[in-house]
Design a protein around this motif. Sequence first.
Motif, PDB file in Angstrom:
ATOM      1  N   PHE A  89       0.839  -1.207   0.000  1.00 23.16           N
ATOM      2  CA  PHE A  89       0.000   0.000   0.000  1.00 23.16           C
ATOM      3  C   PHE A  89       0.875   1.258   0.000  1.00 23.16           C
ATOM      4  CE2 PHE A  89      -2.716   3.133   2.141  1.00 23.16           C
ATOM      5  CZ  PHE A  89      -3.952   2.945   1.527  1.00 23.16           C
ATOM      6  N   ILE A  90       1.866   1.266   0.871  1.00 23.32           N
ATOM      7  CA  ILE A  90       2.725   2.455   1.007  1.00 23.32           C
ATOM      8  C   ILE A  90       3.568   2.650  -0.251  1.00 23.32           C
ATOM      9  CG2 ILE A  90       4.690   3.416   2.324  1.00 23.32           C
ATOM     10  CD1 ILE A  90       3.377   1.865   4.791  1.00 23.32           C
ATOM     11  N   ASP A  91       4.098   1.549  -0.794  1.00 25.72           N
ATOM     12  CA  ASP A  91       4.907   1.660  -2.022  1.00 25.72           C
ATOM     13  C   ASP A  91       4.059   2.207  -3.169  1.00 25.72           C
ATOM     14  OD1 ASP A  91       7.035   0.681  -0.655  1.00 25.72           O
ATOM     15  OD2 ASP A  91       7.013  -1.325  -1.566  1.00 25.72           O
ATOM     16  N   ARG A  92       2.845   1.675  -3.292  1.00 25.98           N
ATOM     17  CA  ARG A  92       1.976   2.085  -4.411  1.00 25.98           C
ATOM     18  C   ARG A  92       1.641   3.573  -4.308  1.00 25.98           C
ATOM     19  NH1 ARG A  92      -3.552   1.249  -4.387  1.00 25.98           N
ATOM     20  NH2 ARG A  92      -3.346  -0.381  -2.807  1.00 25.98           N
TER      21      ARG A  92
ATOM     22  N   LEU B  95      -0.067  10.324   2.582  1.00 29.00           N
ATOM     23  CA  LEU B  95      -0.553   9.117   3.249  1.00 29.00           C
ATOM     24  C   LEU B  95      -0.691   9.389   4.743  1.00 29.00           C
ATOM     25  CD1 LEU B  95       0.657   5.729   2.051  1.00 29.00           C
ATOM     26  CD2 LEU B  95       0.290   6.029   4.464  1.00 29.00           C
ATOM     27  N   VAL B  96      -1.788   8.937   5.321  1.00 31.37           N
ATOM     28  CA  VAL B  96      -1.963   9.132   6.766  1.00 31.37           C
ATOM     29  C   VAL B  96      -2.263   7.795   7.437  1.00 31.37           C
ATOM     30  CG1 VAL B  96      -4.420   9.782   6.496  1.00 31.37           C
ATOM     31  CG2 VAL B  96      -3.204  10.430   8.568  1.00 31.37           C
ATOM     32  N   LEU B  97      -1.612   7.600   8.565  1.00 33.63           N
ATOM     33  CA  LEU B  97      -1.970   6.477   9.430  1.00 33.63           C
ATOM     34  C   LEU B  97      -2.912   7.021  10.492  1.00 33.63           C
ATOM     35  CD1 LEU B  97      -1.556   3.552  10.566  1.00 33.63           C
ATOM     36  CD2 LEU B  97       0.260   4.506  11.978  1.00 33.63           C
ATOM     37  N   VAL B  98      -4.157   6.557  10.479  1.00 36.61           N
ATOM     38  CA  VAL B  98      -5.131   6.969  11.499  1.00 36.61           C
ATOM     39  C   VAL B  98      -5.256   5.817  12.488  1.00 36.61           C
ATOM     40  CG1 VAL B  98      -7.546   7.571  11.935  1.00 36.61           C
ATOM     41  CG2 VAL B  98      -6.412   8.414   9.869  1.00 36.61           C
ATOM     42  N   THR B  99      -5.041   6.093  13.774  1.00 39.66           N
ATOM     43  CA  THR B  99      -5.282   5.044  14.773  1.00 39.66           C
ATOM     44  C   THR B  99      -6.586   5.368  15.486  1.00 39.66           C
ATOM     45  OG1 THR B  99      -4.119   6.059  16.635  1.00 39.66           O
ATOM     46  CG2 THR B  99      -2.782   4.774  15.074  1.00 39.66           C
ATOM     47  N   SER B 100      -7.305   4.326  15.864  1.00 40.14           N
ATOM     48  CA  SER B 100      -8.669   4.548  16.338  1.00 40.14           C
ATOM     49  C   SER B 100      -9.120   3.428  17.270  1.00 40.14           C
ATOM     50  CB  SER B 100      -9.577   4.578  15.100  1.00 40.14           C
ATOM     51  OG  SER B 100     -10.902   4.838  15.438  1.00 40.14           O
ATOM     52  N   GLY B 101      -9.902   3.803  18.298  1.00 37.06           N
ATOM     53  CA  GLY B 101     -10.408   2.783  19.225  1.00 37.06           C
ATOM     54  C   GLY B 101      -9.467   2.615  20.409  1.00 37.06           C
ATOM     55  N   GLY B 102      -9.882   1.817  21.366  1.00 36.49           N
ATOM     56  CA  GLY B 102      -9.093   1.657  22.589  1.00 36.49           C
ATOM     57  C   GLY B 102      -8.304   0.360  22.593  1.00 36.49           C
ATOM     58  N   THR B 103      -7.148   0.385  23.235  1.00 29.21           N
ATOM     59  CA  THR B 103      -6.363  -0.851  23.379  1.00 29.21           C
ATOM     60  C   THR B 103      -6.762  -1.547  24.681  1.00 29.21           C
ATOM     61  OG1 THR B 103      -4.573   0.228  24.575  1.00 29.21           O
ATOM     62  CG2 THR B 103      -4.378   0.171  22.190  1.00 29.21           C
ATOM     63  N   THR B 104      -6.637  -2.869  24.696  1.00 32.31           N
ATOM     64  CA  THR B 104      -6.901  -3.607  25.930  1.00 32.31           C
ATOM     65  C   THR B 104      -5.588  -4.007  26.596  1.00 32.31           C
ATOM     66  OG1 THR B 104      -6.864  -5.825  24.974  1.00 32.31           O
ATOM     67  CG2 THR B 104      -8.978  -4.648  24.933  1.00 32.31           C
TER      68      THR B 104
ATOM     69  N   LEU C 234       7.824   1.701   7.856  1.00 31.74           N
ATOM     70  CA  LEU C 234       7.606   1.579   6.406  1.00 31.74           C
ATOM     71  C   LEU C 234       7.281   2.944   5.789  1.00 31.74           C
ATOM     72  CD1 LEU C 234       5.377  -1.648   6.254  1.00 31.74           C
ATOM     73  CD2 LEU C 234       7.724  -1.424   5.423  1.00 31.74           C
ATOM     74  N   MET C 235       6.629   3.810   6.570  1.00 31.72           N
ATOM     75  CA  MET C 235       6.237   5.129   6.049  1.00 31.72           C
ATOM     76  C   MET C 235       7.384   6.136   6.087  1.00 31.72           C
ATOM     77  SD  MET C 235       2.384   5.364   7.682  1.00 31.72           S
ATOM     78  CE  MET C 235       2.055   7.088   7.373  1.00 31.72           C
ATOM     79  N   ARG C 236       8.427   5.820   6.793  1.00 38.60           N
ATOM     80  CA  ARG C 236       9.545   6.753   7.000  1.00 38.60           C
ATOM     81  C   ARG C 236      10.084   7.380   5.702  1.00 38.60           C
ATOM     82  NH1 ARG C 236      14.554   6.399  11.099  1.00 38.60           N
ATOM     83  NH2 ARG C 236      15.718   8.052  10.149  1.00 38.60           N
ATOM     84  N   PRO C 237      10.293   6.559   4.632  1.00 40.42           N
ATOM     85  CA  PRO C 237      10.840   7.185   3.403  1.00 40.42           C
ATOM     86  C   PRO C 237       9.944   8.260   2.804  1.00 40.42           C
ATOM     87  CG  PRO C 237      10.928   4.766   3.286  1.00 40.42           C
ATOM     88  CD  PRO C 237      10.150   5.107   4.508  1.00 40.42           C
ATOM     89  N   LEU C 238       8.667   8.311   3.168  1.00 40.39           N
ATOM     90  CA  LEU C 238       7.774   9.337   2.604  1.00 40.39           C
ATOM     91  C   LEU C 238       8.035  10.721   3.191  1.00 40.39           C
ATOM     92  CD1 LEU C 238       4.323   7.461   2.578  1.00 40.39           C
ATOM     93  CD2 LEU C 238       6.039   7.566   0.776  1.00 40.39           C
ATOM     94  N   GLY C 239       8.799  10.778   4.278  1.00 41.53           N
ATOM     95  CA  GLY C 239       9.113  12.082   4.895  1.00 41.53           C
ATOM     96  C   GLY C 239       7.838  12.814   5.291  1.00 41.53           C
ATOM     97  N   PRO C 240       7.759  14.129   4.986  1.00 41.87           N
ATOM     98  CA  PRO C 240       6.592  14.907   5.425  1.00 41.87           C
ATOM     99  C   PRO C 240       5.309  14.584   4.655  1.00 41.87           C
ATOM    100  CG  PRO C 240       8.168  16.299   4.267  1.00 41.87           C
ATOM    101  CD  PRO C 240       8.797  14.955   4.366  1.00 41.87           C
ATOM    102  N   ARG C 241       5.372  13.706   3.649  1.00 42.42           N
ATOM    103  CA  ARG C 241       4.118  13.276   2.999  1.00 42.42           C
ATOM    104  C   ARG C 241       3.392  12.231   3.848  1.00 42.42           C
ATOM    105  NH1 ARG C 241       4.505  10.592  -1.776  1.00 42.42           N
ATOM    106  NH2 ARG C 241       6.758  10.748  -1.896  1.00 42.42           N
ATOM    107  N   ALA C 242       4.055  11.785   4.923  1.00 44.94           N
ATOM    108  CA  ALA C 242       3.427  10.811   5.829  1.00 44.94           C
ATOM    109  C   ALA C 242       2.913  11.528   7.061  1.00 44.94           C
ATOM    110  CB  ALA C 242       4.446   9.759   6.239  1.00 44.94           C
ATOM    111  N   MET C 243       1.644  11.264   7.390  1.00 53.38           N
ATOM    112  CA  MET C 243       1.093  11.850   8.608  1.00 53.38           C
ATOM    113  C   MET C 243       0.655  10.741   9.562  1.00 53.38           C
ATOM    114  SD  MET C 243      -2.239  14.266   9.255  1.00 53.38           S
ATOM    115  CE  MET C 243      -1.791  15.653   8.280  1.00 53.38           C
TER     116      MET C 243
END
Length: 339
Positions: A33-36, A44-53, A168-177
């Motif tokens: 997904f990230i490569d494409r 590209l944004v990683l959204v985290t959501s919900g609670g951890t147990t 994995l998102m690191r190479p995207l630099g500031p295009r990664a949120m």
Amino acid sequence: MADPSSQQDERDYFANEPPPKDLQANVTLAREFIDRHGAACRRLVLVTSGGTTVPLEAQTVRYIDNFSAGTRGATSAEFFLRQGYAVIFLHRQYSLLPYSRHYSHNTRSFLDFMREEDGRVVVDEQHQANMLDVLRQYTHVKRDGRLLILSFVTITEYLWALREVAQLMRPLGPRAMFYLAAAVSDFFVPRDRMVEHKIQSNDEFSQSLEPADGTVLPPATRTEGRKLVIDLEPVPKFLKQLVDGWAPDGIIVSFKLETDPSILVKKARYALDKYSHHLVIGNLLSTRKWEVVFVSRLDGEKWIRVPEHRRTKSFSGVPSLVGSADPAAKQHQSAPSQS
Ligand code: PAZ
């Protein structure tokens, strides 16, 4: 600058806490997904959501949970997608999902939106417009392959996935949120102090640990007489590692949930100073659906509120990203929703 004690905490944590079984499969999906999208120069944004147990037993019957229905994350993901982002949605299993959230987790069944007509299922007239709008958005995103859904349940599953995807998102630099709306446990039971079987209410049946290296630690959960004693340890502060090590050039937005209004802004500022990332969005449990405070170095403290007349039950999320001038967003807000 990387902090050696955080790095050591990270090494210890991941050495002690085994990775989830589906980690490699998820990493393969995330890499593709990230490569494409990286090759297409898409944000590209990683959204985290919900609670951890926090599981209390290895064969888990009992666990401690963190409050979050996933409304903020699922709603925000839709608005990022609307803005053209590719979204990795890392969510608590069975919490709200983008698009389907409009018709799930509701006191009404999704079947209540439909009826039978001439042996076929049709959507009731009053729901046609909203459902068509949601369906079109969903179909568009699916056709473009811009939404990847991953899930977690425990704090450890969450942290493994966060670390792998962030790297994995690191190479995207500031295009990664990184948009960290998940409610993440501050305390946990380390694997080497966790009992194997269900905690018993009677200390006649209490369990001991059998560490391979001969060191004996008291179990983190034990019965003393008729009392259950739970002895949790702090989860290392991984935001530091995310900012300094896993994705140092990414845009990082964290959330801060409090119940005491007098400390919300103070805690948000503290987090910003401590981790030196871009933005902390503060919210209170009781008012989170209609007001948030943005705390950043650039803009200081900025409250964003949904006007009183629009604070309906169906409002579901992030006023700041909606923008009151956007008619499509307005329509979106009035779609049937949960919570
Ligand atoms: O998922 P939800 O819409 O019910 O709640 C959202 C939230 C309050 C969990 C989120 O906005 C948030 O503040 N997350 C960070 C929680 C924390 O301080 O750990």
